[in-house]
Design an enzyme around this catalytic site. Sequence first.
Site, PDB file in Angstrom:
ATOM      1  N   ALA A   1       0.826  -1.212   0.000  1.00  0.00           N
ATOM      2  CA  ALA A   1       0.000   0.000   0.000  1.00  0.00           C
ATOM      3  C   ALA A   1       0.857   1.258   0.000  1.00  0.00           C
ATOM      4  CB  ALA A   1      -0.950  -0.008   1.193  1.00  0.00           C
TER       5      ALA A   1
ATOM      6  N   CYS B   1       8.088   6.041  16.952  1.00  0.00           N
ATOM      7  CA  CYS B   1       9.437   6.414  17.355  1.00  0.00           C
ATOM      8  C   CYS B   1      10.104   7.081  16.158  1.00  0.00           C
ATOM      9  CB  CYS B   1      10.202   5.162  17.747  1.00  0.00           C
ATOM     10  SG  CYS B   1      11.754   5.546  18.527  1.00  0.00           S
TER      11      CYS B   1
ATOM     12  N   SER C   1      -3.417  -3.744   0.535  1.00  0.00           N
ATOM     13  CA  SER C   1      -2.140  -4.377   0.872  1.00  0.00           C
ATOM     14  C   SER C   1      -2.356  -5.819   1.306  1.00  0.00           C
ATOM     15  CB  SER C   1      -1.500  -3.584   2.010  1.00  0.00           C
ATOM     16  OG  SER C   1      -0.357  -4.244   2.491  1.00  0.00           O
TER      17      SER C   1
ATOM     18  N   GLN D   1      -6.927  -0.701   5.479  1.00  0.00           N
ATOM     19  CA  GLN D   1      -7.463  -1.303   6.710  1.00  0.00           C
ATOM     20  C   GLN D   1      -8.907  -1.760   6.556  1.00  0.00           C
ATOM     21  OE1 GLN D   1      -5.755  -2.150   9.250  1.00  0.00           O
ATOM     22  NE2 GLN D   1      -3.896  -0.918   9.114  1.00  0.00           N
TER      23      GLN D   1
HETATM   24  N1  PMP Z   1      -2.006   2.615   4.609  1.00  0.00           N
HETATM   25  C1  PMP Z   1      -2.482   2.231   5.786  1.00  0.00           C
HETATM   26  C2  PMP Z   1      -3.793   2.776   6.274  1.00  0.00           C
HETATM   27  C3  PMP Z   1      -1.775   1.317   6.563  1.00  0.00           C
HETATM   28  O1  PMP Z   1      -2.268   0.933   7.754  1.00  0.00           O
HETATM   29  C4  PMP Z   1      -0.548   0.808   6.075  1.00  0.00           C
HETATM   30  C5  PMP Z   1       0.276  -0.184   6.871  1.00  0.00           C
HETATM   31  N2  PMP Z   1       0.584   0.228   8.168  1.00  0.00           N
HETATM   32  C6  PMP Z   1      -0.085   1.242   4.833  1.00  0.00           C
HETATM   33  C7  PMP Z   1      -0.845   2.142   4.122  1.00  0.00           C
HETATM   34  C8  PMP Z   1       1.200   0.732   4.243  1.00  0.00           C
HETATM   35  O2  PMP Z   1       1.028  -0.563   3.777  1.00  0.00           O
HETATM   36  P1  PMP Z   1       2.235  -1.482   3.320  1.00  0.00           P
HETATM   37  O3  PMP Z   1       2.811  -2.048   4.577  1.00  0.00           O
HETATM   38  O4  PMP Z   1       1.617  -2.515   2.447  1.00  0.00           O
HETATM   39  O5  PMP Z   1       3.200  -0.642   2.574  1.00  0.00           O
END
Ligand code: PMP
Length: 383
Positions: free
Chosen positions: A71, A326, A200, A180
Amino acid sequence: MREVYLDYNASAPLDERVVEEMRPVLSEAVGNASSVHRFGRRQAALVDEAREHVAELVGGHPGGVVFTSGATEANNLALQGAVAAMTGGAARLMVSAIEHASVSRTAQWLADRGLVKLEVVGVTAAGWVRPDMVAELIGPDVVVVSVMAANSETGVLTPVGEIAEQVRERGVLFHCDATQMAGRMSFDMGELGVDLVSVSGHKICGPGGVGALICTRQAQRRLEPLLMGGGHERGLRSGSLNVAGIVGLGAAARLAAEERLQEAGRVSALRDRLVAEMMSRLEGVHENGDVKRRLPNTANVRFVGADSEAVMANMDPVAVSAGSACSAGSIEPSRVLLAMGLSRDAAFESVRFSLGRFTSEEDIDLAVDVAVRAVERVRSMTS
Ligand code: PMP
């Protein structure tokens, strides 16, 4: 020792059924999916099947699926790709105040380079992105609006359809990060009026390192690629395809689409029990964000007077997460909670519990005991 994993929003465990579908691709499949010989064609057929499942998960069309490394890349492609394709002069980019860093930092980077002026849409105290503010700020000079479907920290759902109406009326591109939400609740980009959707693999019990940007036909023509090369994915993402990962993403998308409604009922009951029991055994427990309009699996809980990092450290082997990130060696409070108007102290006392497909009743029983003990311990050390 029994471990309990309640950090699905960070990464969900890989479903064994997905592994089974990926296994022959990893061990037996041969060839590059772009090759014209039979080996290549077999790989391409696997990719095409996955494309259909991914499109179906979000109500898109298979030809609009652009496979990416996750993502993060999908979000970068949506924003950077739209800005790179821009014709004409000064333009604005709109994102909400609670986007994932892969949207907010990309937007800031584009603004820092002078390519766009950045407009940040605020949220209500309940964690909602404000459609009224989108309506106020939107204009035809906006190149793309990016608002997430559900927030990863609070789980609060965005009124996506309402925002899409404002955006599309002006002919502006609308990108929605559904990372999500897509695996957990129905999401139909056609019905909602969204042009670009990010998903993702590892958030939907599929493999990590693979995701997709799903585009409408018109939106696809309004993007430039980030990666240049052999012109894969209709020129929008060059690079030989990660066939095993894509098959895994496709399988995960199909299973999520089949099971998400039923799973939502089971998981939300577990989440509600978790919170109710913690509230009954501890004073000073509050939930952050709109509890009526949120993902079924997420609770963002404030334990008054207990620092979340200390609570988490005392909760091992139960995995949860704090909204704080962090950065450069210093712990910063959650941007999302601050944008909702929480004080720094309140943000530092908040813990995210995110459940999922493999969370059991026993997990919840243990998590409640461990969390209650951890909060009591941290409070007694600081009082
Ligand atoms: N968008 C959202 C809302 C996410 O929660 C995350 C993952 N923490 C990402 C994008 C990034 O996804 P990826 O780990 O596949 O790069």
